[in-house]
Design a protein around this motif. Sequence first.
Motif, short mmCIF file in Angstrom:
data_model
loop_
_atom_site.label_atom_id
_atom_site.label_comp_id
_atom_site.label_asym_id
_atom_site.label_seq_id
_atom_site.Cartn_x
_atom_site.Cartn_y
_atom_site.Cartn_z
N ILE A 35 2.38 8.56 -4.73
CA ILE A 35 1.34 7.54 -4.57
C ILE A 35 0.07 7.91 -5.35
CG2 ILE A 35 -0.21 6.57 -2.78
CD1 ILE A 35 2.61 6.56 -1.12
N GLN A 36 -0.26 9.19 -5.35
CA GLN A 36 -1.44 9.62 -6.11
C GLN A 36 -1.06 10.16 -7.50
OE1 GLN A 36 -5.35 12.38 -5.28
NE2 GLN A 36 -4.45 11.29 -3.62
N GLU B 13 -4.74 14.80 -1.55
CA GLU B 13 -5.82 14.85 -0.55
C GLU B 13 -5.98 16.27 0.00
OE1 GLU B 13 -7.78 12.11 0.12
OE2 GLU B 13 -6.58 11.23 -1.47
N LYS C 181 -1.26 2.99 -5.30
CA LYS C 181 -2.50 3.24 -6.06
C LYS C 181 -2.50 2.66 -7.48
CE LYS C 181 -4.34 7.26 -3.57
NZ LYS C 181 -5.60 6.72 -3.10
N PHE D 146 -0.51 14.74 2.62
CA PHE D 146 -1.08 13.49 3.10
C PHE D 146 -0.14 12.36 2.70
CE2 PHE D 146 -3.57 9.58 2.85
CZ PHE D 146 -4.13 9.58 4.12
N HIS D 147 0.29 11.58 3.71
CA HIS D 147 1.24 10.50 3.43
C HIS D 147 0.77 9.14 3.93
CE1 HIS D 147 4.06 13.32 1.74
NE2 HIS D 147 3.99 14.07 2.83
N GLY D 148 -0.38 9.07 4.60
CA GLY D 148 -0.88 7.76 5.02
C GLY D 148 -1.36 7.76 6.46
N SER E 200 0.85 -1.20 0.00
CA SER E 200 0.00 0.00 0.00
C SER E 200 0.88 1.24 0.00
CB SER E 200 -0.87 0.02 1.26
OG SER E 200 -0.03 0.19 2.39
N GLY E 201 0.22 2.39 -0.13
CA GLY E 201 0.94 3.65 -0.12
C GLY E 201 1.56 3.93 1.24
N ASN F 296 5.54 4.51 2.12
CA ASN F 296 6.08 5.70 2.78
C ASN F 296 6.75 5.35 4.11
OD1 ASN F 296 5.44 7.54 0.81
ND2 ASN F 296 3.49 8.14 1.72
N ASP G 256 6.67 11.58 -2.73
CA ASP G 256 5.52 10.68 -2.59
C ASP G 256 4.69 10.80 -3.87
OD1 ASP G 256 2.97 9.66 -2.12
OD2 ASP G 256 2.92 10.29 -0.02
C1 PLP Z 1 -0.03 11.10 -1.61
C2 PLP Z 1 -0.50 9.91 -0.85
N1 PLP Z 1 0.36 9.27 -0.04
C3 PLP Z 1 -0.01 8.19 0.66
C4 PLP Z 1 -1.29 7.69 0.61
C5 PLP Z 1 -1.67 6.47 1.41
O1 PLP Z 1 -1.85 5.39 0.56
P1 PLP Z 1 -2.67 4.10 1.07
O2 PLP Z 1 -4.08 4.51 1.28
O3 PLP Z 1 -2.50 3.10 -0.05
O4 PLP Z 1 -2.02 3.64 2.33
C6 PLP Z 1 -2.22 8.33 -0.21
C7 PLP Z 1 -3.62 7.87 -0.26
O5 PLP Z 1 -4.51 8.57 -0.61
C8 PLP Z 1 -1.82 9.46 -0.96
O6 PLP Z 1 -2.68 10.12 -1.75
#
Ligand code: PLP
Length: 385
Positions: free
Chosen positions: A209-210, A179, A236, A122-124, A94-95, A99, A207
Amino acid sequence: MSYLFPTYARWEVEPVSAEGTYLTDINGITYLDYTSGIGVCNLGHQPKVIKEAVSKQLDHFWHVSNLFTIGQQEKAAQLLATAAGLEAVFFANSGAEANEAAIKLARKATGKTKIITFEKSFHGRTFATMAATGQDKIKLGYGPMLEKFVYVPFNNIDALKNEMDTDVAAIMLEVIQGEGGIHVGEQAFLQEVEELCKEYGSLLIIDEIQTGIGRTAKPFAFQHFDLTPDIVTVAKGLGSGLPIGAVIGKESLKVHFGPGSHGSTFGGNPVSISAAIATMEIIFNEIFLQEVLIKGEYLVSQLTKKLQNHESVKDIRGLGLMIGIEFDQPVQGLLQELRNEGFLALSAGENVLRLLPPLTTSISEIDKCVEIMKHTIEKTSKAAV
Ligand SMILES: Cc1ncc(COP(=O)(O)O)c(C=O)c1O
């Protein structure tokens, strides 16, 4: 009664099937889905190529431990690392896990402790990634937080300089805060961040992830800004809906993640890996990404043309197919109205409506999205008068 913890304010839409950009619910209503499972289904729902890759892997084996040599993991790692201009990959699920691993790696590799992140980031939701997140609402009731995380305003280089010292292990950022409201980093700011990292011997963690895996019309959004990060995290969109995350880092970091230093039972699961390889083979392609760019620009231009004169619309921004429309009021009511009209979208913060369509969406679907948005915004504002 529901046996689920109510951690999500769930919509009254219960999907029974989904294909491409459309999703059909239990009442037989079909929606145009511009959420992509929050930036996950970048190739739309049920892409045939991914389905085939996954079912082929299911016919071979589903799971072995990471004690085995797994050829497909090597292939996925090579595709990811090459696309990012880096050399080392750790697979997570997962994200937040990606991180979490990046934060651990940065502290271990530098021998330093402080991590600087940004307000509205937003990092989790694990302890380290929650601590890294620059939003109080995410942390409410969970204290005490992991120590040595500090937050500075995004795009403010002086505030960042004030926090720099020789104990900074890493600066961690999203080049477009997702986010937090689709806030795009400024090129000059981002480049100065990289310079500061070099000056202080700190690592730059981006990061993605998005923003990663083609969302902004490049494999990774940092590639719009001429940056060379030490660590990039993804999740993601990587698995097109199968759970997978990854840390991508420089060759020099390999020595700090030796045997026994970090791990994950499911990380790099062969089924998810098969989806990731097939996803990257489609998306990391210049022609595909060029189309994402064209469609993103078309969507923003149409939204601007049709919505910008509406008094409640304050700003329309984004990159590629990651778009935010800022209103002068909370968007939750509008999102419900849009669902009533057969259109699914997201929020990002209170006042920003977020569009994350599949990268495969068509021009006619974009036209449909803009028409529904225009009509619904006009209708809701009339009702409010
Ligand atoms: C930029 C960012 N980092 C980390 C995450 C966390 O990822 P996860 O929900 O897969 O743990 C998200 C989730 O929206 C995100 O947008």
